[in-house]
Scaffold this active site. Structure first.
Site, PDB file in Angstrom:
ATOM      1  N   PHE A 125       0.853  -1.197   0.000  1.00 34.67           N
ATOM      2  CA  PHE A 125       0.000   0.000   0.000  1.00 34.67           C
ATOM      3  C   PHE A 125       0.889   1.248   0.000  1.00 34.67           C
ATOM      4  CE2 PHE A 125      -2.919   3.120   1.833  1.00 34.67           C
ATOM      5  CZ  PHE A 125      -4.104   2.817   1.196  1.00 34.67           C
ATOM      6  N   ASP A 194       1.291  -5.115   8.383  1.00 41.02           N
ATOM      7  CA  ASP A 194       0.134  -4.239   8.248  1.00 41.02           C
ATOM      8  C   ASP A 194      -1.092  -5.147   8.087  1.00 41.02           C
ATOM      9  OD1 ASP A 194      -1.917  -2.546   7.389  1.00 41.02           O
ATOM     10  OD2 ASP A 194      -0.505  -1.180   6.416  1.00 41.02           O
ATOM     11  N   TYR A 219     -11.330   0.981  10.468  1.00 38.85           N
ATOM     12  CA  TYR A 219     -12.574   1.403   9.801  1.00 38.85           C
ATOM     13  C   TYR A 219     -12.956   0.450   8.676  1.00 38.85           C
ATOM     14  CZ  TYR A 219      -8.921   3.734   7.010  1.00 38.85           C
ATOM     15  OH  TYR A 219      -7.780   4.010   6.296  1.00 38.85           O
ATOM     16  N   LYS A 220     -12.171  -0.621   8.512  1.00 36.73           N
ATOM     17  CA  LYS A 220     -12.465  -1.605   7.466  1.00 36.73           C
ATOM     18  C   LYS A 220     -13.302  -2.737   8.095  1.00 36.73           C
ATOM     19  CE  LYS A 220      -8.592   0.077   4.807  1.00 36.73           C
ATOM     20  NZ  LYS A 220      -7.167   0.017   4.477  1.00 36.73           N
ATOM     21  N   ARG A 367     -12.804  -3.985  -7.278  1.00 34.96           N
ATOM     22  CA  ARG A 367     -12.517  -4.739  -6.055  1.00 34.96           C
ATOM     23  C   ARG A 367     -13.816  -4.968  -5.285  1.00 34.96           C
ATOM     24  NH1 ARG A 367      -8.495  -2.259  -1.539  1.00 34.96           N
ATOM     25  NH2 ARG A 367     -10.349  -1.000  -1.299  1.00 34.96           N
TER      26      ARG A 367
END
Ligand SMILES: *Cc1c(COP(=O)(O)O)cnc(C)c1O
Length: 391
Positions: A125, A194, A219-220, A367
Site C-alpha cells: 500500500f 500491516d 474502519y475496514k 474490487r
C-alpha cells in the site's frame, strides 16, 4: 451449476447469519466495500450519544478520570489484541495507520540499528512505502522494494526490518506470516505486519508466529467508522528497547505530572502520542465489541465461502469476461476479490447506479469486499446477476 437455491441454503447454514441484524445497512443496496469502510453497527449511535450527553455534556473534564476516557485507548487495544493473537498491553489505539507505521518502522530500525536495509514489496500500500522511504532517508538507511516472488531470497543479514501487508490491498493475496517470520527471525530481521485487510476478517496469530510489530486500520472489517483510530502492536519481548519517534505526553509514564523530561510509558503504551479522540474511540469500541462472542474460525470460513461463491459464479455466469486478479486458491486469498477488465471504471459506475457498491482501483481493477459479519450468499448471487446484466 450453482443455483439461487444453493445460495439460500448456504445462508441457512451460516452460523454468523444473525450478525446482519446488528448493523444498519440500507435495504436497497448490495454493499461490497466493507473492506474499505465497514458498515454502521446499530450500537454505535447510542454509545456515542451516551458519551456525548452523559459524559462530555454532564461530567465535562471529570470524564477523563471518572468515565474511563484515559484508559479507553488501552481498553479498546486489549479487545483488538484478542483478535490478532496478542497479549494484554501489547496493543494500543491511536492516530492513523500511516502514523503508526511511522512509529513501528522507526522503532524497529532503531532496535536493529547496526543494519542498513528496510525491505518491503513493490505492491505494498502506498502509505506504507512512503513512510518507509522517509525513515530510510532520514536515518541514512536504504529502502529496497522487491517483487513478491523474490521476497524470501531477499531476506539476508543486511536487512534490519521487513515491512509487509498481511493481505494485499489490490490482489487479496495472503502473505504467509508463519513461514516468513520464521525465516526473518533466523536471519535476525524484525518484521512489521500491516493487518489493515485481515483484522476482523480472519484469525491473526501475532505472538504464535513471532511477529515483532503490527499496525492496522479499524474502519475496514472492524467497523469503527470513517477515519477511526488505528492500532499498533509491539511484541513485549522488545519492551525495554522500544523508542517511539513521536514522544507525546499521552505516551509519558506519568502524563499528569507535566514533567519537563520525557519518560516513556512501558511497552506499547508509549505509542499513545497526543490526547486520544474519545468520540472516535467510542465508535470504534462499538465495532470491536461486536466481535466479543464471534469465533474467528467461523469468520474465516464464511469469508472463504463468500469469496469462493463469487469467483465460481463469475466463472459460471460471465466466463472469460473478466480476469480474476485474486488468487484462485482460497487458502491464499483474503476477504476481497479483484476483477480486471479494461472498462473497469465504466462497469463500476454502472454497478453503483444499480446499487451494487464495489470500488474501482485504477487503471483496470474492480474490487469486491466480503464482510463476513453482515454479508450473505444471496447478496453475492444478486450482485453477479447484475454484473452480468451490465457487462
Ligand atoms: C487502508 C490502508 C491504510 C490506510 O491508512 P490510513 O493512515 O488509515 O489512511 C494503510 N495501509 C493499508 C495496507 C491499508 O489497506
Amino acid at each position: 451449476m450453482i443455483t439461487e437455491h444453493d445460495c439460500i441454503k448456504l445462508d441457512q447454514n451460516d452460523p454468523l447469519l444473525s450478525f446482519k441484524d446488528q448493523f444498519d445497512i440500507p435495504k436497497n443496496i448490495l454493499y461490497f466495500d466493507g473492506n474499505s469502510l465497514g458498515a454502521l453497527p446499530k450500537t454505535t449511535l447510542a454509545n456515542m450519544q451516551n458519551v456525548i450527553t452523559n459524559q462530555w455534556g454532564a461530567n465535562l473534564i471529570n470524564s477523563w478520570f471518572n468515565d474511563g476516557w484515559l484508559e479507553l485507548p488501552k481498553i479498546v487495544g486489549n479487545k483488538i489484541a484478542k483478535l490478532v493473537g496478542a497479549e494484554e498491553n501489547e496493543v494500543v489505539v491511536a492516530d492513523s495507520t500511516s502514523i503508526n507505521l511511522f512509529k513501528a518502522i522507526y522503532s524497529a530500525v532503531k532496535i536493529n540499528s547496526d543494519r542498513n536495509v528496510i525491505l518491503t514489496t513493490n505492491n505494498i500500500f502506498p502509505t506504507d512505502k512512503y513512510m518507509a522511504k522517509t525513515i530510510a532517508d532520514n536515518l541514512s538507511k536504504t529502502l529496497i522494494t522487491v517483487n513478491d516472488d523474490v521476497l524470501l531470497e531477499s531476506l539476508n543479514e543486511k536487512v534490519a526490518v521487513l515491512l509487509l501487508t498481511h493481505v494485499d490491498h489490490l490482489s487479496s493475496k495472503i502473505n504467509d506470516m508463519q513461514n516468513i517470520n520464521q525465516i526473518a527471525c533466523k536471519k535476525g530481521i524484525l518484521t512489521i505486519w500491516d493487518l489493515s485487510h485481515s483484522v476482523g476478517a480472519m484469525k491473526v496469530e501475532l505472538k504464535k508466529h513471532n511477529a515483532d510489530f503490527a499496525v492496522g486500520c479499524t474502519y475496514k472489517f472492524l467497523n469503527g467508522g470513517p477515519g477511526a483510530p488505528s492500532f499498533i502492536f509491539a511484541n513485549n519481548k522488545h519492551n525495554n528497547k522500544l523508542q517511539t519517534p513521536l514522544p507525546g505526553w499521552f505516551g509519558h509514564k506519568k502524563p499528569f505530572d507535566f514533567d519537563p523530561n520525557y519518560y516513556p510509558a512501558g511497552g506499547a503504551s508509549q505509542y499513545l502520542c497526543g490526547t486520544s479522540g474519545i468520540l472516535g474511540l467510542t465508535a470504534l469500541d462499538s465495532g470491536v465489541s461486536l466481535f466479543k462472542n464471534v469465533d474467528l474460525d467461523h469468520v474465516r470460513s464464511k469469508s472463504v465461502s463468500l469469496t469462493s461463491l463469487f469467483v465460481n459464479l463469475i466463472n459460471q455466469v460471465c466466463a472469460n469476461k473478466f480476469e480474476i486478479f485474486s488468487p484462485i486458491n482460497s487458502h491464499e486469498r483474503g476477504s476481497h476479490v479483484s476483477l480486471r477488465h479494461e472498462r473497469a471504471k465504466e462497469i463500476t459506475d454502472n454497478l453503483v447506479k444499480k446499487s451494487v457498491i464495489p470500488d474501482f482501483r485504477p487503471p483496470n481493477i474492480i474490487r469486491f469486499g466480503f464482510a463476513p459479519l453482515y454479508m450473505s450468499h444471496i447478496d453475492v448471487w444478486k450482485a453477479v446477476m447484475i454484473i452480468n446484466e451490465i457487462i
